[in-house]
Design a protein around this motif. Structure first.
Motif, PDB file in Angstrom:
ATOM      1  N   THR A   1     -15.536  29.890   1.063  1.00 47.36           N
ATOM      2  CA  THR A   1     -17.087  29.614   0.481  1.00 47.36           C
ATOM      3  C   THR A   1     -18.306  29.562   1.798  1.00 47.36           C
ATOM      4  N   ASN A   2     -18.036  29.776   3.343  1.00 48.39           N
ATOM      5  CA  ASN A   2     -18.385  30.234   4.007  1.00 48.39           C
ATOM      6  C   ASN A   2     -19.501  31.748   3.343  1.00 48.39           C
ATOM      7  N   ARG A   3     -20.710  31.958   3.520  1.00 50.18           N
ATOM      8  CA  ARG A   3     -21.465  33.298   2.863  1.00 50.18           C
ATOM      9  C   ARG A   3     -21.223  33.817   3.573  1.00 50.18           C
ATOM     10  N   THR A   4     -20.840  34.441   4.528  1.00 50.18           N
ATOM     11  CA  THR A   4     -20.030  35.953   4.666  1.00 50.18           C
ATOM     12  C   THR A   4     -18.485  36.384   4.045  1.00 50.18           C
ATOM     13  N   ALA A   5     -17.624  35.289   3.775  1.00 55.61           N
ATOM     14  CA  ALA A   5     -16.167  35.663   3.833  1.00 55.61           C
ATOM     15  C   ALA A   5     -16.962  35.801   1.808  1.00 55.61           C
ATOM     16  N   ALA A   6     -17.411  34.221   1.353  1.00 54.41           N
ATOM     17  CA  ALA A   6     -18.304  35.038  -0.535  1.00 54.41           C
ATOM     18  C   ALA A   6     -17.878  36.012  -0.583  1.00 54.41           C
ATOM     19  N   ARG A   7     -19.216  36.623   0.196  1.00 54.49           N
ATOM     20  CA  ARG A   7     -19.967  37.925  -0.664  1.00 54.49           C
ATOM     21  C   ARG A   7     -19.064  38.443  -0.155  1.00 54.49           C
ATOM     22  N   ILE A   8     -17.891  39.054   0.877  1.00 54.91           N
ATOM     23  CA  ILE A   8     -17.298  39.868   0.944  1.00 54.91           C
ATOM     24  C   ILE A   8     -16.079  40.020  -0.353  1.00 54.91           C
TER      25      ILE A   8
ATOM     26  N   GLY B   1      -5.275  31.138  -8.427  1.00 53.92           N
ATOM     27  CA  GLY B   1      -6.340  31.525  -9.289  1.00 53.92           C
ATOM     28  C   GLY B   1      -7.434  30.445  -9.589  1.00 53.92           C
ATOM     29  N   ALA B   2      -6.856  29.405  -9.345  1.00 53.49           N
ATOM     30  CA  ALA B   2      -7.982  28.411  -9.882  1.00 53.49           C
ATOM     31  C   ALA B   2      -8.811  27.906  -8.170  1.00 53.49           C
ATOM     32  N   MET B   3      -8.127  27.711  -7.285  1.00 52.01           N
ATOM     33  CA  MET B   3      -9.125  27.778  -6.213  1.00 52.01           C
ATOM     34  C   MET B   3      -9.636  28.914  -5.469  1.00 52.01           C
ATOM     35  N   ASN B   4      -9.622  30.415  -6.051  1.00 56.39           N
ATOM     36  CA  ASN B   4     -10.704  31.483  -5.872  1.00 56.39           C
ATOM     37  C   ASN B   4     -12.117  30.981  -6.854  1.00 56.39           C
ATOM     38  N   GLU B   5     -11.689  30.614  -8.533  1.00 57.08           N
ATOM     39  CA  GLU B   5     -12.843  30.594  -8.968  1.00 57.08           C
ATOM     40  C   GLU B   5     -13.620  29.418  -8.451  1.00 57.08           C
ATOM     41  N   LEU B   6     -13.653  28.073  -8.214  1.00 63.94           N
ATOM     42  CA  LEU B   6     -13.364  27.096  -7.688  1.00 63.94           C
ATOM     43  C   LEU B   6     -14.980  27.628  -6.403  1.00 63.94           C
ATOM     44  N   ALA B   7     -14.057  28.518  -5.682  1.00 66.14           N
ATOM     45  CA  ALA B   7     -14.981  28.913  -4.420  1.00 66.14           C
ATOM     46  C   ALA B   7     -16.259  29.697  -5.146  1.00 66.14           C
TER      47      ALA B   7
ATOM     48  N   GLN C   1     -23.420  27.306  -6.055  1.00 66.96           N
ATOM     49  CA  GLN C   1     -24.327  26.011  -6.343  1.00 66.96           C
ATOM     50  C   GLN C   1     -25.008  26.179  -4.818  1.00 66.96           C
ATOM     51  N   GLN C   2     -25.281  26.517  -4.365  1.00 71.74           N
ATOM     52  CA  GLN C   2     -25.868  26.517  -2.870  1.00 71.74           C
ATOM     53  C   GLN C   2     -26.717  25.664  -2.710  1.00 71.74           C
ATOM     54  N   ASP C   3     -28.097  25.741  -3.819  1.00 73.04           N
ATOM     55  CA  ASP C   3     -28.676  24.548  -4.276  1.00 73.04           C
ATOM     56  C   ASP C   3     -28.658  22.914  -4.283  1.00 73.04           C
ATOM     57  N   ASP C   4     -27.034  23.016  -4.860  1.00 74.48           N
ATOM     58  CA  ASP C   4     -26.929  21.297  -4.515  1.00 74.48           C
ATOM     59  C   ASP C   4     -26.571  20.738  -4.406  1.00 74.48           C
ATOM     60  N   PRO C   5     -26.264  20.063  -3.304  1.00 73.36           N
ATOM     61  CA  PRO C   5     -25.689  18.929  -1.878  1.00 73.36           C
ATOM     62  C   PRO C   5     -25.282  18.592  -2.524  1.00 73.36           C
ATOM     63  N   ALA C   6     -24.435  18.506  -3.714  1.00 66.94           N
ATOM     64  CA  ALA C   6     -23.724  17.374  -3.929  1.00 66.94           C
ATOM     65  C   ALA C   6     -22.278  18.355  -4.075  1.00 66.94           C
ATOM     66  N   ALA C   7     -22.135  19.619  -5.162  1.00 66.43           N
ATOM     67  CA  ALA C   7     -21.766  20.792  -5.548  1.00 66.43           C
ATOM     68  C   ALA C   7     -20.068  20.511  -4.322  1.00 66.43           C
ATOM     69  N   ARG C   8     -20.240  20.641  -2.896  1.00 64.72           N
ATOM     70  CA  ARG C   8     -19.124  20.727  -1.845  1.00 64.72           C
ATOM     71  C   ARG C   8     -18.374  19.023  -2.564  1.00 64.72           C
ATOM     72  N   ARG C   9     -18.719  17.595  -2.743  1.00 65.30           N
ATOM     73  CA  ARG C   9     -17.827  17.153  -2.204  1.00 65.30           C
ATOM     74  C   ARG C   9     -17.549  17.122  -3.871  1.00 65.30           C
ATOM     75  N   HIS C  10     -18.240  17.711  -5.079  1.00 64.18           N
ATOM     76  CA  HIS C  10     -17.416  17.900  -6.395  1.00 64.18           C
ATOM     77  C   HIS C  10     -16.377  18.957  -6.433  1.00 64.18           C
ATOM     78  N   ALA C  11     -16.700  19.185  -5.366  1.00 65.05           N
ATOM     79  CA  ALA C  11     -15.725  20.800  -5.650  1.00 65.05           C
ATOM     80  C   ALA C  11     -14.554  20.182  -4.475  1.00 65.05           C
ATOM     81  N   HIS C  12     -14.198  19.404  -3.890  1.00 67.17           N
ATOM     82  CA  HIS C  12     -12.856  19.171  -3.595  1.00 67.17           C
ATOM     83  C   HIS C  12     -12.267  17.690  -4.077  1.00 67.17           C
ATOM     84  N   ARG C  13     -13.147  17.288  -4.790  1.00 66.75           N
ATOM     85  CA  ARG C  13     -13.203  16.138  -5.863  1.00 66.75           C
ATOM     86  C   ARG C  13     -12.199  16.693  -6.986  1.00 66.75           C
ATOM     87  N   ALA C  14     -12.646  18.241  -7.585  1.00 65.41           N
ATOM     88  CA  ALA C  14     -11.328  19.099  -8.819  1.00 65.41           C
ATOM     89  C   ALA C  14     -10.653  19.634  -7.956  1.00 65.41           C
TER      90      ALA C  14
END
Length: 192
Positions: free
Chosen positions: A99-106, A155-161, A167-180
């Protein structure tokens, strides 16, 4: 004119790859310009094509390097992990690295279309998915379930990523993603 040494050629290829990585991450594959990549690398367009033959092959090299970077992050995160913790540690490292911006886009946005599904899947299978399979094996997943659970969890991890990258504008998104992700991993390891 003297020919470049092998070290000079390798340095040129490295600079082109670095410039291309930044350019593809910023502009996307479709609008990326080989001329601009060459300019950023301080080389001619001909030098780019000498090392990478075409824009698709340059993108494939960038994507391969990004997949290797993610696999390396997983290996680093699990180097001192116990077998019970390695799956979790590696999966969380994957989520952060991809989910680093570079890796996600590429890899997640442009990769499947630019590379083609089969090539994209092969890169994933040779890198992060291979590490995931090893983590599942070490976590005691039954051999008969190893391949299907690797596919399902990958597949689930790629979709979560993808979700997290959007969700770059949501500061809680990363915490929620890791909990999921913890919930998914607990489900996978408790039923196998």
């Amino acid at each position: 004119m003297p020919r470049a040494s092998a070290a000079d050629a390798a340095e040129t290829a490295r600079r082109v790859l670095e410039a291309a990585t930044a350019h593809f991450a910023e502009h996307g594959y479709a609008t990326a310009s080989v001329d601009e990549i060459a300019r950023a690398a301080g080389v001619t367009r001909g030098a780019v094509y000498h090392h990478y033959v075409s824009k698709p092959q340059l993108f494939a090299a960038v994507a391969s390097a990004q997949q290797q970077h993610i696999a390396d992050a997983i290996v680093a995160a699990t180097a001192d992990s116990t077998p019970d913790a390695a799956l979790r540690d590696g999966s969380h490292a994957f989520l952060d690295a991809i989910t680093n911006r570079t890796a996600a886009r590429i890899l997640l946005i442009d990769g499947p279309a630019a590379l083609g599904w089969e090539h994209w899947r092969r890169l994933d299978a040779e890198g992060p998915e291979n590490e995931l399979r090893a983590g599942l094996r070490e976590a005691g997943i039954a051999p008969a379930l190893l391949d299907p659970l690797t596919a399902a969890l990958s597949g689930a991890m790629n979709e979560l990523a993808l979700w997290l990258a959007a969700q770059q504008d949501d500061p809680a998104a990363r915490r929620h993603a890791h909990r999921a992700l913890d919930s998914v991993l607990a489900s996978v390891t408790s039923r196998s």
